[in-house]
Scaffold this motif. Sequence first.
Motif, PDB file in Angstrom:
ATOM      1  N   LEU A  90       0.812  -1.189  -0.052  1.00 22.60           N
ATOM      2  CA  LEU A  90      -0.248   0.134  -0.018  1.00 22.60           C
ATOM      3  C   LEU A  90       0.710   1.214   0.071  1.00 22.60           C
ATOM      4  CD1 LEU A  90      -1.621   0.544   3.371  1.00 22.60           C
ATOM      5  CD2 LEU A  90       0.400  -0.875   3.063  1.00 22.60           C
ATOM      6  N   ASP A  91       2.191   1.154   0.220  1.00 23.72           N
ATOM      7  CA  ASP A  91       2.934   2.420   0.253  1.00 23.72           C
ATOM      8  C   ASP A  91       4.009   2.159  -0.849  1.00 23.72           C
ATOM      9  OD1 ASP A  91       2.075   3.294   2.726  1.00 23.72           O
ATOM     10  OD2 ASP A  91       2.928   1.967   3.804  1.00 23.72           O
ATOM     11  N   HIS A 117      -1.529  -4.235   7.009  1.00 22.69           N
ATOM     12  CA  HIS A 117      -2.630  -3.445   6.736  1.00 22.69           C
ATOM     13  C   HIS A 117      -3.476  -4.023   5.334  1.00 22.69           C
ATOM     14  CE1 HIS A 117       0.083  -0.575   9.003  1.00 22.69           C
ATOM     15  NE2 HIS A 117      -1.204   0.054   9.233  1.00 22.69           N
ATOM     16  N   TRP A 128      -8.697   0.858   6.864  1.00 20.62           N
ATOM     17  CA  TRP A 128      -9.194   1.968   7.604  1.00 20.62           C
ATOM     18  C   TRP A 128     -10.802   2.064   7.433  1.00 20.62           C
ATOM     19  CZ3 TRP A 128      -4.549   2.237   5.613  1.00 20.62           C
ATOM     20  CH2 TRP A 128      -3.633   2.464   6.316  1.00 20.62           C
ATOM     21  N   ARG A 317       7.679   4.696   9.653  1.00 20.27           N
ATOM     22  CA  ARG A 317       8.589   4.852   8.164  1.00 20.27           C
ATOM     23  C   ARG A 317       8.999   6.255   8.075  1.00 20.27           C
ATOM     24  NH1 ARG A 317       5.149   5.409   3.311  1.00 20.27           N
ATOM     25  NH2 ARG A 317       3.340   6.219   3.860  1.00 20.27           N
ATOM     26  N   ARG A 322       6.486  12.176   1.335  1.00 25.50           N
ATOM     27  CA  ARG A 322       5.592  13.047   1.949  1.00 25.50           C
ATOM     28  C   ARG A 322       6.764  13.695   3.103  1.00 25.50           C
ATOM     29  NH1 ARG A 322       1.040   9.163   4.366  1.00 25.50           N
ATOM     30  NH2 ARG A 322       0.777  10.866   5.848  1.00 25.50           N
ATOM     31  N   HIS A 325       6.344  13.336   6.789  1.00 27.15           N
ATOM     32  CA  HIS A 325       5.623  11.951   7.392  1.00 27.15           C
ATOM     33  C   HIS A 325       7.018  11.035   7.452  1.00 27.15           C
ATOM     34  CE1 HIS A 325       2.567   9.142   8.438  1.00 27.15           C
ATOM     35  NE2 HIS A 325       3.179   8.298   7.678  1.00 27.15           N
TER      36      HIS A 325
HETATM   37  C1  BMA Z   1       0.243   4.769   8.434  1.00 29.88           C
HETATM   38  C2  BMA Z   1       0.854   5.779   7.468  1.00 29.88           C
HETATM   39  C3  BMA Z   1       0.476   5.428   6.142  1.00 29.88           C
HETATM   40  C4  BMA Z   1       0.665   4.095   5.450  1.00 29.88           C
HETATM   41  C5  BMA Z   1       0.300   3.091   6.633  1.00 29.88           C
HETATM   42  C6  BMA Z   1       0.939   1.800   6.293  1.00 29.88           C
HETATM   43  O1  BMA Z   1       0.627   4.907   9.531  1.00 29.88           O
HETATM   44  O2  BMA Z   1       2.064   5.908   7.499  1.00 29.88           O
HETATM   45  O3  BMA Z   1       0.732   6.236   5.108  1.00 29.88           O
HETATM   46  O4  BMA Z   1       0.173   3.648   4.290  1.00 29.88           O
HETATM   47  O5  BMA Z   1       0.852   3.289   7.785  1.00 29.88           O
HETATM   48  O6  BMA Z   1       2.265   1.612   6.353  1.00 29.88           O
END
Ligand code: BMA
Length: 355
Positions: A90-91, A117, A128, A317, A322, A325
Motif C-alpha cells: 500500500l505504500d 494493513h 481503515w 516509516r 511526504r 511524514h
Molecule cells: C500509516 C501511514 C500510512 C501508511 C500506513 C501503512 O501509519 O504511514 O501512510 O500507508 O501506515 O504503512
Amino acid sequence: MKKIAAITAAALCTIACCKGTQEPQNTTIAKLQAATEAGKYMYAHQDDLCYGHAWKYEEGRSDVKDVCGDYPAIVGFDLGGIEKCDSANLDGVGFDYMRKAAESFAAQGGIVTFSWHLRNISTGGDAWDTSKYGVVGEILPEGPLHEEFMVWLSRVADFLESVKGPDGQPIPAIFRPWHENVANFFWWCNAHCPDDQFKALWAMTYEYMVTERGLTNLVWAYSPNYGITEEEYMSTYPGDEYVDILGLDAYHFGPAEGFIAKLDQHLTYLERLAQEHGKLAALTETGMEGIKEPAWWTEILDKAIGSHKICYALTWRNAWDRPDHFYGPWVGAECEEDFRAFHDLDNTLFLKDIQ
Ligand code: BMA
C-alpha cells in the motif's frame, strides 16, 4: 559496540518452552531475550531498507545508516496488498524488492518484522474502512466470507514462505498481524467486533500459518495501541499458546511530559504481564510524526522507555514522498545529532551489536 551475548538454551526455555525449543523461531527469540536480560533494547525502523526521506530503492541505503553508520537491529515491512496479489504494498514497496531486502538483512544477522494493513474483504475498502460492523465474524469459519479470506491468508503464507535464508528455509520473522485492535480505526478493532471473535480470528490465523502451512519460523507479536488500561489490553489477548511478544503501539502527541508519563504507565503493566506470561515485551510501533523535538531520541524516547525491560522499539516509516511524514532520522533532519547520541547510548542496540 555494545554486543549482546546469545542466551543459553536453558534460559531460553522459560520463554519458548510452550513451542518447543528446537523451532527456527527460537534463534530470534534468543536474541530478543538476550537484549532484555542485558537491560538493552534494539532499535527498529519501518521500511528502512526500501526507501527514506526523499529517496527510494537504493540498494544498501538506509536513512539510519546514513546518519549513524549502522543499520537498525530490526527492520519492519508491511504486507498490505499481498492479499489481492498486488505487485507492491500500500505504500508502493514492491514485494520482490521487499523479499530481497529482507533476505539480505537476515543474512547479515538482522531481524525482520512484518505487519499487514490488509483491505476490508467485505466492503472492498481499505484497512481503515470501518463502515460495516462485524466483518471479523464474516471471515471466521462459520462466516460467509471464510473461504475467500483463507485465500487472502494463503497469499501471506506464500510470501512469508518465499523469504528464504541461504539454507533454503524461510527466515525467522516477527509476525504482527491484527495490530492496534483496541480502538476504532481498523475494521478488526474491538469497536467493530466482539472480543471472542477477535481471539478466534487470531487463533485461526495462527493455526493456518503454523499448523497447516508449517511456518514455524514466525515469532508472534500481539500489539494493541496505547491509551488503554491493562484490563483492556488483556480483553482481546489471544492466549499464551499463540503469542511470543506482548507489544504496544504508542505514538507521541502533545507535550513530552505527558507522553513520558503515559508510556511509563503502560510499560509498567506490559513488563509485568510479560514476566507473568513468560513472554517478551516490545514497543512494536512508536514515534513522533515529523520529530518536532531536536532531542526526541535521548530526552524523550529513551527517557520514556527508562529501565523498562522491552526487547525493541520500532519507529515508523520515513515516507519518500511526504516530506513531513517521517519517524526516523535522516541526514539534514533537526534530530540528526541527537540520533547519533541515541545510537551511542549503552542500552540501544543496532545491527552491529547483534551480529
Ligand atoms: C500509516 C501511514 C500510512 C501508511 C500506513 C501503512 O501509519 O504511514 O501512510 O500507508 O501506515 O504503512
